[in-house]
Every structure is written in C-alpha cells, then in structure tokens.
Scaffold this motif. Structure first.
Motif: not given
Length: 359
Positions: A10-17, A20-24, A32-42, A322-324
């Motif tokens: 929720e702290d991030f905003e992402l725009l393309e051209d 606003p885009q929905r960060i998934e 070198a390791s994943v410390d945390k993950k959040e989102g509606t998709r894996s 990493l943002l998707y």
C-alpha cells in the motif's frame, strides 16, 4: 542514506505512461532471499544473481585492490555468476570455484587479471597521453617567437610554435581515436542481458580522464600568429568532447533489459599528471553512463575511494523490492512505455528502471 525495509504494497504507487496501475504483488528481497511477500497473486521471482564487473580504466589504480577484496570477500555468494570485463577481454568465473577455493586466492587472481589487462590493454592510449604530458611539461612549451635564438629571451625551445602545435594536435587526435563508445556493442550487450534470467547487476568502474594542455598564456601568444589560429581552433574542437552515441536509444534499451547499472566514477588524479597543465575531459563517456545508471534504477556515485563505491553499490544490489503488475491497456505495438514508481512517505528516494518496450 540507507535501505528502507518496512514498506508494504500500500505504500507504493505505480504509473505507466502517466496512468495509475494496480500493483498485484510485492516481494522484498534482502541478501539474496525473499524476506516478505504481499499481493493478490503469487509469482515465482528468479532472484539468482549475475554480477558483471567492468573496468574502463586507462591506468591501474592501487585503490582497485580494496574494491576487489570487498566484493569477493563480502558480496559474492556460492551460486552467484561473475563476469569480469577488462580493456582486453571478458572472463566468466566458474560457479564451483567459490566453494572450492579460498576467497583470498580468488581476489588475488582476479586482481592480477585486472591489473595486467588494464596495463596491457591501454598501452597505446597511455603512450599518446605520455607524449602530451612531455609536450606540456616544459615551462616554455611552444613559446618561442619565429626568429628568436635558441634559449634566448622568453622562449626556450628550438622548435617553431607551429611544429609544436602540430605535434600536440597529432597526439591529441591519436588519443581521441583510442577512446570511444561503440553504440552497436552496447546495444548487443543489453540484448544479451535481456535474455539472461535472474537479477543482473553491472558494476562499472570508469576512471576520470585528464588531457594535458599547453599554458593558456602561451596559447594566447600563439593566437596572435595568423598561421596558427586555424590550428588552435582545431584543438578547441578536440577539447569539446561531446557524446557520440544516441543516449535516449541506449537508455530505453537498457531499461528494457531489466538490469541495474551501477556507475562508479573513480576520481583519482594520476600522480604524474602535470600540475596546472591538465584539464578533466570525461563528459562524452560520463554522460551516457550516468544516464544508463538512472534509466536502470542503478547507483551513480563518484569518489577516489573505490572500496566505498563498491560497498554502496553492493548494498543497493542486495536489498530491493520487486513489484508485479499487468498493464491496464496492453498493446504490443513496440512503443516504449514509461514507468514511474512513487512511495507514500516523506524523505524517500526511489530508484527503478524507467520503462520497457511493449512487444
């Protein structure tokens, strides 16, 4: 001055051209390791690390040793890929070496390779540079008026001003021919990295360049001679080092390659450079590389301390988010899509790649 590791999706905003885009999904990568993950998709992010060390140096600096020692001793991990590019050739380290050979031996071997290749690879450059140094080191340089006796008056050389200026121009032209950026090679490298999976980090050491110059007083005297004015004008054009590559084209290509270029500008002044008779002229190479660092979300820093720069760039490479997202209006038209990432927190600076080609 440090990585912020407590941000959420929720702290991030992402725009393309500008849209606003929905960060998934968000993944926090630390060491070198994943410390945390959040989102509606894996997703399954590939966080395998590929390091590329570039040494664009015309003279070997002992400070490089500290940077190499830090990188091998503190940064490299078993499983990492390391590619080293010197003025002579490219080396690809075997992955199994990290677990079989002491780090000190690896660092020493790497340092010997870098030092040898820098000294051998730019021998012609240094020869032309040394010729220029010799020309400007004399306190009188080109300052003998036509017809003056050798060693008389204000002038202390047997050569005419035009012959000295001609030699200076020839050496300077030779120097310029030995240093340039090859746009086609840079684009091929970005294509090769785009095809490489995993996380790709380029550490690019570029050594500050100086051009020995004749005394301004002497140049002013020579400018009064109509025969020498055109030659002086040619020299002034050689001093103006403008970028010879399409910077915007390179920026977009490297942003699309999904890599991070850390541009590490080594500012050490050579000990043998004539004091008061040399000017820095690095802008034609500095500007493109600084733009590539910005376009790829990498670090751009300058210092005479190579180890310090290596440490800062290594920290950036070790910790990141990493943002998707799926573009709302997906059209494979080959156009470059501009990306903008913002963080809803004061005093935060965000570095990220600036876009991609929709194809």
């Amino acid at each position: 001055d440090g990585f912020i590791d407590d941000l959420s999706l929720e702290d991030f905003e992402l725009l393309e051209d500008g849209v606003p885009q929905r960060i998934e999904a968000l993944y926090l990568v630390k060491d070198a390791s994943v410390d945390k993950k959040e989102g509606t998709r894996s997703f399954s992010p590939d966080i395998a690390r590929h390091f590329y060390l570039f040494f664009i140096c015309h003279d070997y600096s002992p400070k490089i040793r500290d940077a190499v020692d830090y990188f091998v001793g503190k940064v490299l991990r078993t499983g990492d890929r390391l590619v080293v590019v010197t003025p002579r050739t490219t080396y690809d380290m075997k992955k199994e070496i990290l677990g079989a050979v002491p780090r000190e031996r690896i660092a020493e071997k790497l340092l010997k390779i870098v030092r040898k290749d820098i000294l051998a690879g730019d021998a012609a450059y240094r020869a032309a540079l040394n010729d220029l140094k010799r020309l400007v080191r004399s306190p009188n340089d080109i300052s003998r008026q036509p017809g003056a006796e050798s060693g008389g008056g204000d002038f202390g050389t047997d050569e005419e001003p035009d012959s000295i200026l001609m030699k200076y121009r020839t050496d300077l032209q030779q120097l310029e021919q030995l240093r340039s950026l090859d746009e086609d090679k840079l684009l091929k490298f970005s294509d090769a990295l785009k095809a490489q999976p995993g996380q790709k980090f380029v550490f690019l050491f570029y050594q500050r360049e100086f051009i020995p110059v004749v005394d301004k007083r002497v140049m002013n005297q020579a400018a009064n001679d109509p025969r020498l004015r055109f030659m002086i004008s040619e020299l002034m054009e050689l001093f103006q080092r403008e970028p010879t590559v399409d910077i915007d084209r390179l920026r977009k290509a490297y942003a699309d390659s999904s890599i991070a270029i850390h541009f590490l500008y080594l500012t050490t002044r050579p000990d043998d450079m004539p004091v008061g008779r040399a000017e820095e002229h690095s802008e034609d190479i500095f500007v493109p590389f600084a733009n590539l660092a910005q376009a790829t979300g990498g670090l751009m820093t300058s210092s005479s301390n190579a180890a310090y720069m290596m440490e800062k760039a290594s920290e950036v490479s070790a910790n990141y988010y990493l943002l998707y997202y799926s573009p709302q209006s997906r059209t494979d038209d080959g156009r470059f899509r501009e990306i903008k990432v913002r963080v809803k927190r004061d005093g935060v600076r965000v570095s990220h790649r600036t876009g991609y080609f929709a194809k």
